[in-house]
Design a protein around this motif. Structure first.
Motif, PDB file in Angstrom:
ATOM      1  N   ALA A  28       0.824  -1.214   0.000  1.00 24.22           N
ATOM      2  CA  ALA A  28       0.000   0.000   0.000  1.00 24.22           C
ATOM      3  C   ALA A  28       0.854   1.258   0.000  1.00 24.22           C
ATOM      4  O   ALA A  28       0.464   2.287  -0.551  1.00 24.22           O
ATOM      5  N   ILE A  29       2.018   1.190   0.604  1.00 24.99           N
ATOM      6  CA  ILE A  29       2.902   2.358   0.673  1.00 24.99           C
ATOM      7  C   ILE A  29       3.764   2.475  -0.581  1.00 24.99           C
ATOM      8  O   ILE A  29       3.949   3.573  -1.124  1.00 24.99           O
ATOM      9  N   SER A  30       4.261   1.340  -1.085  1.00 19.13           N
ATOM     10  CA  SER A  30       5.325   1.372  -2.090  1.00 19.13           C
ATOM     11  C   SER A  30       4.874   1.145  -3.524  1.00 19.13           C
ATOM     12  O   SER A  30       5.593   1.523  -4.456  1.00 19.13           O
ATOM     13  N   ASP A  74      -4.388   0.243  -8.204  1.00 18.17           N
ATOM     14  CA  ASP A  74      -5.224  -0.931  -7.933  1.00 18.17           C
ATOM     15  C   ASP A  74      -4.615  -1.817  -6.855  1.00 18.17           C
ATOM     16  O   ASP A  74      -5.317  -2.312  -5.964  1.00 18.17           O
ATOM     17  N   ALA A  75      -3.306  -2.001  -6.895  1.00 22.38           N
ATOM     18  CA  ALA A  75      -2.638  -2.823  -5.874  1.00 22.38           C
ATOM     19  C   ALA A  75      -2.706  -2.145  -4.507  1.00 22.38           C
ATOM     20  O   ALA A  75      -2.947  -2.798  -3.480  1.00 22.38           O
ATOM     21  N   ARG A  76      -2.525  -0.821  -4.489  1.00 22.44           N
ATOM     22  CA  ARG A  76      -2.586  -0.106  -3.204  1.00 22.44           C
ATOM     23  C   ARG A  76      -3.991  -0.184  -2.600  1.00 22.44           C
ATOM     24  O   ARG A  76      -4.158  -0.452  -1.400  1.00 22.44           O
ATOM     25  N   SER A 109       2.585   6.682   3.334  1.00 21.08           N
ATOM     26  CA  SER A 109       2.392   6.547   1.885  1.00 21.08           C
ATOM     27  C   SER A 109       2.583   7.878   1.167  1.00 21.08           C
ATOM     28  O   SER A 109       2.028   8.900   1.588  1.00 21.08           O
ATOM     29  N   PRO A 110       3.345   7.895   0.069  1.00 16.81           N
ATOM     30  CA  PRO A 110       3.524   9.145  -0.683  1.00 16.81           C
ATOM     31  C   PRO A 110       2.353   9.459  -1.615  1.00 16.81           C
ATOM     32  O   PRO A 110       2.366  10.475  -2.300  1.00 16.81           O
ATOM     33  N   HIS A 111       1.345   8.578  -1.633  1.00 19.04           N
ATOM     34  CA  HIS A 111       0.224   8.733  -2.555  1.00 19.04           C
ATOM     35  C   HIS A 111      -0.997   9.300  -1.829  1.00 19.04           C
ATOM     36  O   HIS A 111      -1.576   8.628  -0.961  1.00 19.04           O
ATOM     37  N   PRO A 112      -1.444  10.527  -2.135  1.00 17.51           N
ATOM     38  CA  PRO A 112      -2.571  11.155  -1.424  1.00 17.51           C
ATOM     39  C   PRO A 112      -3.850  10.314  -1.420  1.00 17.51           C
ATOM     40  O   PRO A 112      -4.525  10.223  -0.393  1.00 17.51           O
ATOM     41  N   ASN A 113      -4.176   9.690  -2.551  1.00 19.69           N
ATOM     42  CA  ASN A 113      -5.413   8.891  -2.608  1.00 19.69           C
ATOM     43  C   ASN A 113      -5.361   7.710  -1.655  1.00 19.69           C
ATOM     44  O   ASN A 113      -6.361   7.356  -1.019  1.00 19.69           O
ATOM     45  N   ASP A 152      -1.696  17.435   4.808  1.00 18.74           N
ATOM     46  CA  ASP A 152      -3.083  17.209   4.401  1.00 18.74           C
ATOM     47  C   ASP A 152      -3.700  16.017   5.134  1.00 18.74           C
ATOM     48  O   ASP A 152      -4.888  16.018   5.476  1.00 18.74           O
ATOM     49  N   THR A 153      -2.876  15.001   5.413  1.00 21.78           N
ATOM     50  CA  THR A 153      -3.386  13.821   6.124  1.00 21.78           C
ATOM     51  C   THR A 153      -3.619  14.145   7.598  1.00 21.78           C
ATOM     52  O   THR A 153      -4.598  13.694   8.192  1.00 21.78           O
ATOM     53  N   ARG A 154      -2.727  14.938   8.191  1.00 21.53           N
ATOM     54  CA  ARG A 154      -2.952  15.345   9.579  1.00 21.53           C
ATOM     55  C   ARG A 154      -4.241  16.155   9.700  1.00 21.53           C
ATOM     56  O   ARG A 154      -5.042  15.939  10.617  1.00 21.53           O
TER      57      ARG A 154
END
Length: 394
Positions: free
Chosen positions: A155-157, A162-164, A185-189, A216-218
């Motif tokens: 999920a992170i890498s 689709d895999a994440r 994770s570096p991916h916002p979605n 943004d996640t915080r």
């Protein structure tokens, strides 16, 4: 009737193959009558290219250990049974199986490669993160479904959404791993998916609000907590909302719910980034001045309370505590509090010296200096110092 001489003229044909000294008999068939040479490269190629599964299997078995050729056959051979047999012979070559799962254009080849990698979870992570084919990535993720720490890695890498997403789906009941995904994770979605998957897991959301390296996640975690503020009971979570929620109404509700926790109110006042939260916390803390016993809390009211009556009451309760009164005299933003604190230090000359030296405000420094300069006080201090450090006579 044949005579002896005629027999000598016509020898028996069988005599031609009688072994002669020093010469080996030859029984080779003519080329047009010979069977196929199963050891020739031509026969191997023919068996692999043709559709006879038995012949292909025998031919491939001779290639066992030659990973490069088997990989090429598994990728591009025309017949499915040939490709599958080639993959099966690569069972001990993880690198070749990973390559097939990532790049082979044939779906059956990729599926077989993934099946053979089932026991090698690290290899499945590589396939899930980097295979060029969606069906293969998802198949690899499915085979990792009970390995939650590896799913969080995917999920992170993974470079593929689709895999994440599939990995986050398998982590729904694992808040520890979801926190990791939302924080790293570096991916916002993907971070947003992890936050949604956390649902109302209050402590996990608080950890994300504290530890995610992405602003943004915080903010997203704080927003979720803010929307739940009326349901929150945990003081630590309420404290986070009060200090950091981007919504004024939610901050007010959180501070109000902490009205009976004086230490929390003090922390909000000292560390909240929002002026309204700090003001509300100090007003509520001031309302409890008559019940306060903690020196730190009384000092905070004396220095920062907006109510003059509460400031005086706090200073009176601090009488005898020279160190705290000196702090109030040197740093309170209200002049009346500073002067009242200095007034209670008239007999604590060491703390008066401290105020006269370190206070940020001229008025409290002047009062302390004047007190120290009074004839009676100065004479007494000078006498004491001379007694402690007698001067030698010449």
């Amino acid at each position: 009737m044949a005579t002896l001489s005629s027999r000598k003229l016509r020898p028996e044909p069988l005599l031609k193959n009688i072994k002669k000294p020093g010469r080996k008999p030859s029984f080779r068939k003519p080329s047009h009558k010979r069977g196929p040479d199963r050891f020739s490269l031509r026969h191997l190629t023919k068996a692999i290219l043709e559709g006879n599964s038995e012949e292909a299997s025998r031919a491939l078995s001779r290639l066992k250990g030659n990973a490069e050729i088997l990989t090429e056959i598994a990728k591009y051979a025309k017949y499915r049974h040939t490709r599958i047999a080639a993959v099966a012979l690569l069972q001990d070559d993880l690198q070749s199986l990973i390559e097939l799962a990532k790049y082979s254009p044939k779906r059956d080849t990729r599926e077989k490669a993934v099946r053979m990698l089932t026991r090698h979870k690290g290899a499945l992570v590589i396939v899930a993160c980097s295979s060029h084919y969606s069906d293969t990535r998802l198949r690899a993720v499915f085979k990792l479904k009970s390995k939650y720490h590896l799913l969080s890695r995917v999920a992170i890498s993974s470079d593929f959404k689709d895999a994440r997403s599939a990995s986050v789906g398998f982590l729904l009941k694992k808040p520890e791993q979801l926190v990791r995904v939302a924080s790293e994770s570096p991916h916002p979605n993907t971070r947003k998916e992890a936050l949604r998957a956390l649902g109302k897991s209050v402590h996990a959301l608080r950890r994300v609000a504290d530890s995610s390296q992405y602003p943004d996640t915080r903010r997203g975690a704080l927003k979720v907590l803010s929307n739940m503020v009326e349901e929150l009971e945990d003081p630590e979570v309420l404290l986070e909302v009060a200090k950091r929620s981007p919504f004024a109404e939610c901050r007010y509700l959180a501070v109000s719910n902490l009205a009976s926790d004086n230490n929390a109110l003090l922390e909000i006042y000292e560390s909240s980034q929002f002026k309204d939260a700090r003001s509300t916390a100090m007003m509520l803390l001031s309302d409890s001045t008559g019940k306060l016993k903690d020196t730190e809390l009384l000092s905070a009211v004396a220095r920062f309370s907006p109510y003059e009556e509460d400031r005086y009451q706090a200073i009176e309760r601090l009488e005898g505590n020279g160190k705290t009164l000196a702090s109030v005299a040197a740093s309170s933003k209200y002049k009346d509090a500073r002067l009242a604190a200095v007034g209670l230090l008239v007999s604590d000359l060491d703390f008066l010296r401290e105020v006269s030296t370190v206070s940020k405000y001229r008025d409290s420094r002047a009062v302390a200096h004047n007190r120290l300069g009074e004839d009676e006080v100065f004479e007494g201090e000078l006498t004491r110092m001379l007694d402690e450090h007698p001067i030698k006579r010449r």
